[in-house]
Design an enzyme around this catalytic site. Structure first.
Site, short mmCIF file in Angstrom:
data_model
loop_
_atom_site.label_atom_id
_atom_site.label_comp_id
_atom_site.label_asym_id
_atom_site.label_seq_id
_atom_site.Cartn_x
_atom_site.Cartn_y
_atom_site.Cartn_z
N ASP A 1 8.89 14.74 -10.60
CA ASP A 1 10.15 14.01 -10.48
C ASP A 1 11.28 14.77 -11.16
O ASP A 1 12.38 14.92 -10.60
CB ASP A 1 10.04 12.62 -11.13
CG ASP A 1 9.16 11.66 -10.35
OD1 ASP A 1 8.42 12.12 -9.46
OD2 ASP A 1 9.20 10.44 -10.63
N HIS B 1 -0.06 5.87 -13.14
CA HIS B 1 -0.84 6.50 -12.07
C HIS B 1 -2.31 6.53 -12.44
O HIS B 1 -3.09 7.31 -11.90
CB HIS B 1 -0.35 7.94 -11.84
CG HIS B 1 1.12 8.04 -11.66
ND1 HIS B 1 1.97 8.30 -12.72
CD2 HIS B 1 1.89 7.90 -10.56
CE1 HIS B 1 3.22 8.30 -12.27
NE2 HIS B 1 3.20 8.06 -10.97
N HIS C 1 4.47 1.71 -6.97
CA HIS C 1 4.92 0.99 -8.16
C HIS C 1 5.82 -0.19 -7.80
O HIS C 1 6.60 -0.66 -8.62
CB HIS C 1 5.68 1.93 -9.09
CG HIS C 1 4.95 3.20 -9.41
ND1 HIS C 1 3.73 3.19 -10.04
CD2 HIS C 1 5.24 4.50 -9.15
CE1 HIS C 1 3.31 4.45 -10.19
NE2 HIS C 1 4.20 5.25 -9.65
#
Lengths: 330, 330
Positions: free
Chosen positions: A109, A218, A56
């Protein structure tokens, strides 16, 4: 697959090697998996840490520096950083006044940052966490429970970073970060999927006249596939989705973000349509950011992120920042 | 062809519309075809004007602002601006101390800027011109007699712009621009061609394992087609071509520039290899710039531009700049 890389498995360490060579004001610890400000721990300042899967760029390591993050931990491509990385970054950012974790809402995450916060607590580092979930396209996607975290992360990191630089305490920084997230909404569109280097082929297929409306960073599915339209039509779909979820009013900060493979000219064309849409709907764009900030490898497409500003948030947005990817005022 | 546009023929005006909406400190005159600083003519300052075909964004309009260009004129995609545009931009940049034209070496650009300089002379505006021809890949390509002008344009515009801001006269600015061009060299590589919107298909075809070594920013052929290699191998080819043409020594300014469709992570990987190459060859990189600055629509690939700095050139490079695409120090 043609990419400017050495080997698919070396993409993350080689990117970090480049970052280290280019920016001597960053401390790039490849072994322990984090990037921190080279001017080290600033005693008395709240530390800001973010991180997430790679792919990213410039998020997150490109936002480490004065007025923004103190440290970032990049995972492997589209893979969460492990708790040890996050703890190491947290230590590197801790100046004795606590550390704010800025976490995009993806299951891995969230879990790994939570575990890292517990480990940091064992070391007597106070950690507060803010989960960013601004993507209004879908609830509960392939990677997330709830809404995904995307473009607003840049706003949260910038504004909380400015506040920390002013000497605000941990809970104030966390409250501002939460506020910015709640005031923000994003919607993304893909024209062509990105290619994960180790996979070697695009993450999904779109027909020649097809786009993915509401795509995740994603390549997660969005709301629906649609026919390729004009920039004006695509912007209308995105802005209506944003406005439905979080009605727009007052003065806005707007980011038109490229997904990695989209030329700047197209992002300006999209911005022209966003500005038109806002003018027609009686809302004012007070600040803007146009470029590649939260990408998805070489995906083509864009996302639009909007934050309803207050006077105070605008002041913090305007405050000086000096990072590889955002720099103004010094 | 999928692009974030409204219609192929509207790409340039729509991009300018976005630029105008995003940057109130620019005066975007779509009718007369130029972009100038909104703070208008600065009496006593040498004016800097550049321009060329569109499709290379942020070049040139993204470099209009304090410390860099006073005005830029974008032609249609890959098409030189017409003399009338250039004259209008020259008028907008003239503060009574003359105007420097910075011209990339393409036949159409050179002719049209020359004609515009003559027309400006009729209006008693003193014009000096510098032709940028830094691309060492080939002599006499499809668009040019001599070497093509590419990445060094950014260095020339930044450094001459800083000098003009300091109050230097027209001939000093022209001399510095010439010096920067002579000290600079570039080499580009394409992995996939860009698509001109009105053409609707890629400008050339490359096989799945093939790259164009020495490609031009309009997709002009380079030295040869080669097999896809590692970033290290590609960088070695580019750096050797540069070093053969203009031997590298001392302290360098290095730009790793994306062609429009290349993610930032790959540009950092390339930069890591450039830094390694320089370290092995005993030259020092003192300044760097990594990102999309001189693009070719959505081409994937990159170019490397190197300038051998002097103490004075480094000072001018470091001087404050405030444009949409380059900003530091204020």
């Amino acid at each position: 697959m043609k990419k400017l890389i050495n080997a698919p498995e070396d993409v993350v360490p080689d990117t970090l090697r480049g970052l280290a060579a280019a920016h001597p004001d960053l401390r790039v610890d490849i072994k322990n998996g984090f990037v921190a400000r080279a001017d080290a721990i600033r005693l008395g300042k709240v530390g800001l840490v973010s991180g997430g899967g790679s792919g990213h760029e410039p998020l997150h390591a490109g936002f480490v520096g004065y007025g923004m993050l103190d440290a970032a931990c990049p995972g492997d491509v589209f893979t969460s950083p492990v708790p040890d990385q996050i703890v190491a970054a947290t230590r590197a950012a801790d100046g004795g006044h606590g550390v704010l974790h800025i976490v995009k809402n993806y299951t891995g995450d969230v879990l790994n940052f939570r575990m890292a916060a517990e480990l940091a607590d064992d070391e007597d580092i106070a950690v507060s966490s803010v989960v960013v979930d601004d993507d209004v396209a879908v609830e509960d996607s392939t990677h997330t429970a709830g809404r995904r975290g995307t473009g607003a992360t840049v706003f949260v990191e910038k504004i909380a970073g400015a506040l920390a630089e002013e000497g605000a305490g941990l809970e104030s920084c966390a409250a501002a970060a939460t506020d910015v997230n709640e005031r923000s909404a994003s919607f993304g569109v893909a024209l062509r999927a990105g290619t994960v280097p180790t996979a070697g082929r695009p993450g999904f297929e779109l027909a020649d006249d097809e786009i993915e409306l509401g795509v995740g960073i994603h390549g997660e599915p969005g709301r629906r596939r649609g026919a390729m339209g004009t920039a004006k039509e695509i912007v209308a779909t995105a802005m209506e989705a944003i406005h439905d979820a979080k009605p727009l009013d007052g003065r806005l900060l707007v980011m038109v973000n490229g997904m990695g493979g989209t030329p700047l000219s197209e992002l300006y064309i999209v911005y022209a349509e966003v500005a038109d849409w806002c003018a027609r709907h009686g809302v004012t764009i007070s600040r803007n950011l146009i470029g590649n900030y939260v990408t998805s490898l070489d995906m083509t497409g864009c996302s639009i992120t909007v934050c309803r500003l207050t006077e105070d948030l605008m002041r913090l947005w305007d405050a000086p920042v000096r990072t590889p990817a955002l720099r103004w005022g010094r």
